[in-house]
Design a protein around this motif. Structure first.
Motif, PDB file in Angstrom:
ATOM      1  N   ASP A 102      44.496 -20.254  71.172  1.00  0.00           N
ATOM      2  CA  ASP A 102      45.361 -21.426  71.041  1.00  0.00           C
ATOM      3  C   ASP A 102      46.220 -21.397  69.781  1.00  0.00           C
ATOM      4  O   ASP A 102      46.979 -22.333  69.504  1.00  0.00           O
ATOM      5  CB  ASP A 102      44.515 -22.706  71.060  1.00  0.00           C
ATOM      6  N   HIS A 103      46.094 -20.305  69.006  1.00  0.00           N
ATOM      7  CA  HIS A 103      46.971 -20.108  67.843  1.00  0.00           C
ATOM      8  C   HIS A 103      46.990 -21.313  66.928  1.00  0.00           C
ATOM      9  O   HIS A 103      48.024 -21.864  66.605  1.00  0.00           O
ATOM     10  CB  HIS A 103      48.396 -19.773  68.297  1.00  0.00           C
ATOM     11  N   LEU A 104      45.820 -21.720  66.526  1.00  0.00           N
ATOM     12  CA  LEU A 104      45.766 -22.847  65.607  1.00  0.00           C
ATOM     13  C   LEU A 104      45.757 -22.374  64.167  1.00  0.00           C
ATOM     14  O   LEU A 104      45.960 -23.144  63.250  1.00  0.00           O
ATOM     15  CB  LEU A 104      44.490 -23.665  65.871  1.00  0.00           C
ATOM     16  N   ALA A 105      45.532 -21.059  64.000  1.00  0.00           N
ATOM     17  CA  ALA A 105      45.286 -20.551  62.659  1.00  0.00           C
ATOM     18  C   ALA A 105      46.481 -20.700  61.735  1.00  0.00           C
ATOM     19  O   ALA A 105      46.313 -20.848  60.538  1.00  0.00           O
ATOM     20  CB  ALA A 105      44.852 -19.088  62.730  1.00  0.00           C
ATOM     21  N   GLU A 106      47.670 -20.703  62.321  1.00  0.00           N
ATOM     22  CA  GLU A 106      48.860 -20.686  61.465  1.00  0.00           C
ATOM     23  C   GLU A 106      48.896 -21.873  60.516  1.00  0.00           C
ATOM     24  O   GLU A 106      49.275 -21.771  59.371  1.00  0.00           O
ATOM     25  CB  GLU A 106      50.136 -20.688  62.317  1.00  0.00           C
ATOM     26  N   THR A 107      48.462 -23.022  61.035  1.00  0.00           N
ATOM     27  CA  THR A 107      48.521 -24.219  60.192  1.00  0.00           C
ATOM     28  C   THR A 107      47.152 -24.558  59.627  1.00  0.00           C
ATOM     29  O   THR A 107      46.951 -25.632  59.099  1.00  0.00           O
ATOM     30  CB  THR A 107      49.042 -25.403  61.006  1.00  0.00           C
ATOM     31  N   GLY A 108      46.247 -23.650  59.746  1.00  0.00           N
ATOM     32  CA  GLY A 108      44.879 -23.963  59.338  1.00  0.00           C
ATOM     33  C   GLY A 108      44.174 -24.628  60.482  1.00  0.00           C
ATOM     34  O   GLY A 108      44.786 -25.364  61.264  1.00  0.00           O
ATOM     35  N   TYR A 109      42.849 -24.402  60.559  1.00  0.00           N
ATOM     36  CA  TYR A 109      42.109 -24.981  61.685  1.00  0.00           C
ATOM     37  C   TYR A 109      41.900 -26.457  61.455  1.00  0.00           C
ATOM     38  O   TYR A 109      41.169 -26.872  60.564  1.00  0.00           O
ATOM     39  CB  TYR A 109      40.772 -24.258  61.852  1.00  0.00           C
ATOM     40  N   LYS A 110      42.569 -27.240  62.268  1.00  0.00           N
ATOM     41  CA  LYS A 110      42.410 -28.691  62.164  1.00  0.00           C
ATOM     42  C   LYS A 110      41.239 -29.120  63.044  1.00  0.00           C
ATOM     43  O   LYS A 110      40.912 -28.471  64.027  1.00  0.00           O
ATOM     44  CB  LYS A 110      43.688 -29.384  62.654  1.00  0.00           C
ATOM     45  N   SER A 111      40.675 -30.262  62.686  1.00  0.00           N
ATOM     46  CA  SER A 111      39.639 -30.778  63.578  1.00  0.00           C
ATOM     47  C   SER A 111      40.303 -31.588  64.692  1.00  0.00           C
ATOM     48  O   SER A 111      41.286 -32.283  64.467  1.00  0.00           O
ATOM     49  CB  SER A 111      38.640 -31.642  62.816  1.00  0.00           C
ATOM     50  N   ILE A 112      39.778 -31.417  65.863  1.00  0.00           N
ATOM     51  CA  ILE A 112      40.378 -32.031  67.050  1.00  0.00           C
ATOM     52  C   ILE A 112      39.351 -32.961  67.669  1.00  0.00           C
ATOM     53  O   ILE A 112      38.196 -32.569  67.894  1.00  0.00           O
ATOM     54  CB  ILE A 112      40.771 -30.951  68.075  1.00  0.00           C
ATOM     55  N   LYS A 113      39.776 -34.176  67.926  1.00  0.00           N
ATOM     56  CA  LYS A 113      38.873 -35.082  68.638  1.00  0.00           C
ATOM     57  C   LYS A 113      39.075 -34.853  70.124  1.00  0.00           C
ATOM     58  O   LYS A 113      40.062 -35.289  70.700  1.00  0.00           O
ATOM     59  CB  LYS A 113      39.209 -36.528  68.286  1.00  0.00           C
ATOM     60  N   GLY A 121      34.178 -48.549  55.174  1.00  0.00           N
ATOM     61  CA  GLY A 121      34.568 -49.273  56.374  1.00  0.00           C
ATOM     62  C   GLY A 121      34.735 -48.388  57.587  1.00  0.00           C
ATOM     63  O   GLY A 121      35.353 -48.795  58.561  1.00  0.00           O
ATOM     64  N   THR A 122      34.228 -47.184  57.544  1.00  0.00           N
ATOM     65  CA  THR A 122      34.356 -46.341  58.719  1.00  0.00           C
ATOM     66  C   THR A 122      33.167 -45.398  58.826  1.00  0.00           C
ATOM     67  O   THR A 122      32.512 -45.099  57.834  1.00  0.00           O
ATOM     68  CB  THR A 122      35.649 -45.503  58.671  1.00  0.00           C
ATOM     69  N   PHE A 123      32.912 -44.979  60.051  1.00  0.00           N
ATOM     70  CA  PHE A 123      31.900 -43.951  60.272  1.00  0.00           C
ATOM     71  C   PHE A 123      32.554 -42.608  60.561  1.00  0.00           C
ATOM     72  O   PHE A 123      31.894 -41.594  60.600  1.00  0.00           O
ATOM     73  CB  PHE A 123      31.028 -44.311  61.485  1.00  0.00           C
ATOM     74  N   ASP A 124      33.844 -42.637  60.774  1.00  0.00           N
ATOM     75  CA  ASP A 124      34.513 -41.489  61.366  1.00  0.00           C
ATOM     76  C   ASP A 124      34.594 -40.316  60.401  1.00  0.00           C
ATOM     77  O   ASP A 124      34.987 -40.472  59.239  1.00  0.00           O
ATOM     78  CB  ASP A 124      35.918 -41.900  61.792  1.00  0.00           C
ATOM     79  N   PHE A 125      34.231 -39.126  60.897  1.00  0.00           N
ATOM     80  CA  PHE A 125      34.238 -37.949  60.027  1.00  0.00           C
ATOM     81  C   PHE A 125      35.645 -37.591  59.587  1.00  0.00           C
ATOM     82  O   PHE A 125      35.876 -37.259  58.436  1.00  0.00           O
ATOM     83  CB  PHE A 125      33.624 -36.749  60.758  1.00  0.00           C
ATOM     84  N   GLN A 126      36.578 -37.659  60.518  1.00  0.00           N
ATOM     85  CA  GLN A 126      37.938 -37.247  60.163  1.00  0.00           C
ATOM     86  C   GLN A 126      38.476 -38.092  59.029  1.00  0.00           C
ATOM     87  O   GLN A 126      39.107 -37.600  58.107  1.00  0.00           O
ATOM     88  CB  GLN A 126      38.848 -37.366  61.378  1.00  0.00           C
TER      89      GLN A 126
END
Lengths: 105, 639, 173, 352
Positions: free
Chosen positions: B59-70, B203-208
């Motif tokens: 999926d060629h995500l490496a160019e921008t760094g591996y982002k986390s995807i929900k 105020g959040t639980f979200d990891f991102q």
């Protein structure tokens, strides 16, 4: 016929009779004699009724009929009470009131 | 954005199979339930591999760094407008890596168990629990928020409890499962407190959101809140306490050796490759918060990791139960991973420790699972856990012997096998950060090589003990997983981890630092040599050495009396000085007070019950006097 | 004058026999004393010109009830049996309470002035009584009459049921 | 026909049906079917409730129905549910349904047993749907009284002692509660207007603060006794240990929730100002409950005692959360009530 006997005299007799009856009720140990004491009490009340009727409201017969009814009730009461006493005698072989104390707690 | 919604299936399939086997398992033939469970994990594994390949390469995500995807998220509990608890799947480098680790090891363990558990009562129950565990573990790594992680964290604890206590007719197994559950649960208390502090303030639980460098957690106001550390630091230390409990870090490690009472495949799956690294995963998951927000907490992580690794390595040298040796070795290796995280910085080259930690997690999963499964094959053949009952097995168990040797070399850190590469990265990271920790790790590397080869030689060399029946090699269904894992143990080191799993998603270059690598290999070789000298042929050397160390040896043999300390603290202090007085207070004071009231009322009524004597004349007397009194009062005295 | 003497005589009889009724140790004798009290009461009713009432008193009370009592005495105890009296303390306490009560009541009665009515007296012949008993108008007593008859019936049945010899003693233990 | 009334009628019909059953098997089946229908009904109720809410109905109480049954004192049969009651009703029907199966093997006076059990259940259902203080109290008592019989007759161990203790303590709680309810009633409306027992209306007309200060402890402790508030919890260990399985399940699973629910619905909802003022006292007590129950549980030898003490601890937590008086804590309390209800019931079912 009553002449000059004041009402109070009747009341005094009935009062004394009433309290004698109560005394008997409180001191006699035998159920039948207690019943007789009650008859005394009822009788004293009857005298009261009749005397009041005669002296204060002679124009009608309320006291008279009350007495009549009380006599009827006394008869009924005596009949039932004696039935109960006989029954108690059968069960307890005694009609001494102190032996009949099943009424407690 | 690329669609990864199907990753939801990875945990769900084992869950469905768990319910299926759990409910209908006792009706089917045992082997069928095993095959079904294995098939389920097979599908999950294939999906994981597809995910990994897509995420890292196609999926060629490496160019921008591996982002986390929900990949997926729903609101599960809508508590208030501000507070919601979500359930979902988060895809990022470490979760993808963990998917690979879990599904691979779990699949291997499933296949292996088909043979290993043959003829056991509760065969289908075993596979149902394995599926449940896989589900929980996969749900844990895919968690999108810390609360979901906590839920699955507890589920993992439960399924681990069930599996350790699988032989529930054995009192020791019951005690071990109880111990594991209570100790980890106690640690999870810290985790929960940490979550509450963190989420209350952010105020959040979200990891991102939490891990975003500009997110509410990292930008949370610092300053001393308690004992000179900020709220964030405290919350992270508490969270790490949960991680330390699951990952058997000192001093919360006491459950791990006992947990070896479970069936050996369980030890391989849970106590080597997956559950015990959950603590590492947790710290890695929150790594940006640790690194950027609270370096103090990270220092705690590093030191706990370092101490644990040394502590466990020393104990491992003295144990004779092969599974316990492996358990302490696991603890020691996880100490390495924790230490690596602790010495790491954030971003690019600084994040070397982070990468190394995950790298080691990956390779360790392969070779430690291999070691446990190999141990299982040995136990299967010998029907004993104790080294003293073994010896000279290389002739009887050739495949097991070879694969076990590979694993030993790998864990000792001899190039070019996988363990060398990951361990070397850790050494480098430690060197740059803290020399004391670095030297501890050198020592541990030597110890590791020593105790692993002590184990190896005691089992496969030395004089052949007299066996009741000739040990025979395990069936293929058990040896094939060994071979697969051995393949992984040999070649996993060549994976370009620095290009894939990094602290900020940006790949970087890493080089072999010879000035560090060569001494570490030499130390490992020295350890191996020592073990060879002592254990290749039975001689008096080990006893002599034990005599030299004297008390230290005795202490190490008794695991530094950690269990006794725990027992003392709980039974002698908490139970005796708090619980028993409380229970006594409840029975005698609170309850006694209620009984006192009851008794007082009873006594009072006893006193007045004589009024109700049943004597007619007494009643009459009271009646008359009462009536008289009333007349007196109302007629004469009232006015 | 005549009537006053008569009244004092009756009053004396009533009081004396009442006291004897409640103090006599022989039950049968007590019952006879009670009879005398009741007859004296009937005499008082005659004095008050309520002749029907006096007759009822004689027949029902003196005739019926006392006979009933005497029967029951005979059924439950021997003639010669002496009734046990209450102990001294109980007697004394009862006498005290009764004396106080009597004193109190008498005081009240004597303090109060009754005003005798001057209205002409209603006659109470048997006819009058009969009419009043079945009349439901003013001064009619049909309802009490009915009620008392039902009561009597109930008492009759009750007395039979209670006094009946139980074939099976399941109910009354 | 209001769907909520069915929650009282079905148990009653079941009881009548049980009266006509001939043997044990029939009794069980009738009870199971009756409570099964109840469970299905609860499912329907949850569905309807969610549908209504999703459709945007924001009324405080749904399925509202009102009828006078004692005009002299203005006592109504007022029913209605909000989310909390719906959750509690769902919990109750699950636990009762499971309880029927847990008592499958009761053979001593089985008909009476099931009748008492279902009567208890109907009291609980009635309590959860009532919006009229008096009717609510009535149902509360209906739920408490069969408890005595159930423990005293079908229990084990020192059952008479436990049953008596439980009943006396709960009755003492009821007495306090009755004072509170009467007090609320007499100050339920401004002077001169018609007094009412209706919760919603009372909440609209504020009770004078001086009266609140006086009545709040009565209401709180009255319900707190049932919610195992320290130091009024001591009926709980003995009661739970002696009760038959199904009754322990129902008691710990549902009846103790009556305490929490009642505290919320009556004490906090009607007297918020006093609650704010006096919360600290009860926070201390509930805090003690939580810790104390937990420590007490640790050294118990009897499984049922362990669970009873842990229930003390958990119910303390519920009351604690309710006293926080904010949305989040309330949600937490409800979830805690449900989870505790299910897990304690399961635990009792297993430890029998």
């Amino acid at each position: 016929m009553t002449g000059s006997i004041p009402l109070q005299y009747f009341l005094i007799i009935s009062t004394l009779m009433f309290f004698i009856g109560i005394y008997g009720f409180l001191t006699r140990k035998n159920l039948i004699t207690m019943l007789m004491s009650i008859e005394l009490i009822l009788n004293s009340v009857n005298i009261n009724f009749v005397a009041f009727n005669k002296y204060l409201y002679p124009q009608n017969l309320q006291g008279h009929f009350f007495t009549l009814i009380i006599i009827a009730i006394a008869a009924a009461e005596a009949a039932v009470a004696i039935a109960i006493i006989i029954n108690i005698y059968r069960n307890f072989r005694s009609i001494d009131v102190d032996n009949v104390d099943e009424l407690k707690f | 954005m690329v669609d990864y919604t199907y990753t939801l299936l990875i945990p769900l399939i084992p869950f469905v199979f768990f319910i299926l086997i759990g409910i209908t398992g006792h009706k089917m033939k045992p082997i069928v339930s095993g095959l079904i469970g294995t098939a389920g994990l097979g599908i999950a594994a294939i999906l994981s591999y597809i995910t990994a390949i897509r995420y890292f390469w196609t999926d060629h995500l490496a160019e921008t760094g591996y982002k986390s995807i929900k990949a997926f998220e729903v609101t599960w509990l809508h508590l208030t407008d501000k507070l919601t608890i979500n359930i979902g799947a988060l895809i990022d480098p470490i979760s993808v890596m963990m998917l690979i680790v879990i599904t691979t090891v779990s699949l291997m363990v499933h296949i292996y168990s088909i043979g290993y558990m043959k003829g056991e009562r509760g065969y289908h129950r075993f596979f149902a629990f394995l599926s449940l565990f896989s589900f929980s573990m996969l749900g844990l790594v895919l968690a999108t928020n810390i609360f979901q992680m906590y839920i699955f964290w507890e589920l993992v604890g439960v399924s681990s409890f069930l599996l350790i206590g699988f032989y529930y007719e054995k009192p020791s197994a019951v005690a071990a499962s109880k111990k594991a559950f209570i100790v980890t649960r106690f640690a999870d208390l810290g985790f929960l407190i940490g979550i509450l502090i963190l989420s209350f303030n952010t105020g959040t639980f979200d990891f991102q959101l939490l891990t975003s460098p500009t997110g509410p957690a990292i930008t949370m106001p610092g300053g001393a809140a308690f004992m000179g550390m900020s709220l964030l630091t405290w919350s992270l230390i508490f969270i790490f306490m949960g991680g330390a409990g699951k990952s058997a870090m000192f001093p919360l490690h006491v459950w791990l050796p006992d947990a070896m009472e479970g069936p050996t495949p369980v030890s391989a799956l849970i106590h080597a490759a997956t559950m015990v690294v959950a603590g590492v995963y947790l710290v890695a998951r929150l790594f940006p918060v640790y690194a950027l927000g609270a370096p103090d907490a990270l220092t705690v992580v590093a030191w706990v990791g370092g101490i644990s690794s040394l502590f466990a390595a020393i104990i491992a040298c003295t144990q004779t139960d092969i599974k316990r040796v492996l358990a302490y070795s696991t603890m020691s290796q996880i100490g390495y991973m924790m230490l690596a995280l602790g010495v790491s910085g954030y971003g690019g080259e600084n994040g070397l420790g982070f990468m190394a930690s995950n790298f080691h997690l990956f390779t360790h999963a392969m070779f430690k699972a291999l070691l446990f499964l190999g141990a299982g094959a040995i136990i299967h053949a010998v029907h004993s856990n104790d080294m003293k009952d073994m010896g000279g097995l290389r002739k009887y168990l050739p495949i097991t012997h070879i694969t076990f040797l590979i694993a030993c070399i790998t864990i000792a850190g001899i190039p070019p096998l996988a363990g060398f590469w990951s361990k070397d990265e850790i050494m480098v990271a430690a060197w740059h950060h803290n020399k004391i920790l670095f030297s501890i790790e050198y020592l541990v590397a030597g110890l590791t090589a020593f105790y692993m080869f002590r184990l190896y030689f005691s089992i496969f060399w030395g004089k052949a003990t007299h066996y009741h029946h000739t040990p025979h090699e395990a069936p293929y269904v058990m040896t094939i997983p060994l071979m697969v894992l051995a393949f992984g143990a040999v070649f996993a080191g060549f994976l370009p981890f620095h290009a894939l799993v990094t602290s900020d998603g940006m790949p970087f270059e890493s080089h072999l630092d010879y000035s560090i690598a060569i001494p570490s290999v030499l130390i490992a070789l020295f350890g191996i040599g020592l073990a060879t000298a002592m254990y290749l042929k039975s001689n008096g050397l080990p006893d002599k050495l034990a005599g030299i160390f004297g008390h230290t040896y005795k202490w190490a043999f008794h695991k530094f009396y950690m269990d006794e300390v725990y027992i003392f603290v709980t039974k002698k202090i908490i139970f005796r000085f708090i619980s028993e007085p409380v229970a006594w207070f409840d029975r005698h004071i609170v309850d006694g007070f209620m009984n006192l009231i009851a008794r007082t009322v009873q006594n009072a009524s006893n006193l007045i019950k004589d009024l109700q004597s049943g004597r007619l004349q007494q009643y009459g007397y009271v009646f008359v006097t009462g009536a008289l009194a009333l007349v007196l009062i109302f007629v004469y005295l009232w006015n | 004058m005549n009537s006053e003497v008569m009244f004092y005589l009756l009053a004396g009889m009533i009081l004396v026999f009442s006291v004897l009724t409640v103090t006599s140790r022989k039950i049968l004798r007590a019952a006879v004393y009670l009879l005398f009290v009741l007859i004296s009461t009937a005499a008082i009713y005659f004095m008050l010109e309520y002749t029907f009432l006096a007759a009822v008193q004689l027949t029902v009370y003196a005739g019926g009830i006392v006979v009933l009592i005497i029967f029951s005495v005979l059924l439950t105890s021997h003639i010669s049996e002496k009734a046990i009296m209450a102990d001294r303390k109980q007697s004394l306490l009862s006498a005290l309470a009764v004396g106080a009560g009597a004193l109190l009541t008498l005081l009240t009665i004597l303090k109060f002035t009754f005003v005798p009515s001057a209205l002409p007296a209603q006659t109470s012949t048997v006819t009058d009584v009969g009419n009043a008993l079945i009349s439901y108008e003013r001064d009619g007593f049909a309802l009490p009459f009915e009620v008392i008859s039902i009561l009597l019936l109930a008492a009759l049945i009750g007395a039979i049921i209670v006094a009946r010899k139980e074939k099976d003693n399941a109910i009354i233990k | 026909m209001n769907i909520l009334s069915l929650f009282i009628l079905i148990p009653l019909f079941t009881i009548i049906a049980i009266l006509f059953t001939g043997n044990m098997k029939q009794t069980r089946i009738v009870s199971a079917v009756g409570m099964g229908i109840q469970l299905i009904l609860a499912g329907i109720l949850v569905y309807l409730y969610l549908a209504e809410r999703n459709a945007g109905n924001t009324a405080a109480m749904l399925f509202y129905y009102d009828a006078v049954w004692f005009p002299t004192l203005n006592i109504h049969y007022t029913i209605g549910v909000d989310g909390i009651s719906v959750a509690m009703i769902a919990l109750t029907s699950i636990v009762v349904f499971a309880g029927i199966f847990a008592s499958w093997m009761v053979d001593y006076l089985y008909r009476e047993f099931f009748i008492s059990l279902i009567l208890l259940a109907s009291g609980v259902f009635g309590f959860f749907i009532s919006l009229d203080l008096f009717t609510m109290f009535l149902f509360y008592e209906v739920a408490v009284i069969p408890m005595y019989l159930l423990i005293g007759l079908w229990g084990s161990g020192p059952k008479e002692y436990s049953a008596m203790k439980l009943t006396l303590m709960l009755m003492a709680g009821s007495a306090l509660l009755f004072v509170a309810i009467l007090g609320i009633y007499f100050y339920s409306a401004p002077a001169g207007s018609h007094l009412t027992f209706n919760l919603l209306e009372i909440a609209k007309n504020h009770i004078p603060i001086e009266m609140q200060r006086f009545l709040f402890p009565f209401a709180f402790i009255g319900f707190g006794v049932l919610g195992a508030l320290f130091p009024f919890h001591t009926w709980s260990p003995d009661g739970h240990a002696s009760a038959p399985t199904a009754v322990s399940m129902l008691h710990a699973g549902v009846l103790m929730k009556l305490g929490g629910y009642g505290v919320f619905r009556v004490a906090i909802y009607l007297m918020p100002e006093a609650a704010h003022e006096q919360a600290w006292i009860f926070l201390i007590l509930t805090g003690i409950s939580v810790v104390y129950g937990a420590f007490g549980a640790v050294v118990q030898k009897d499984l049922k005692y362990i669970n009873a003490y842990s229930s003390v601890s958990h119910c303390g937590l519920v009351l604690f959360a309710i006293l926080m008086m904010n949305q989040t804590a309330m949600n937490g309390a409800v979830i805690q009530m449900i989870s505790h209800g299910l897990m304690t019931a399961l635990f009792f079912a297993l430890s029998a």
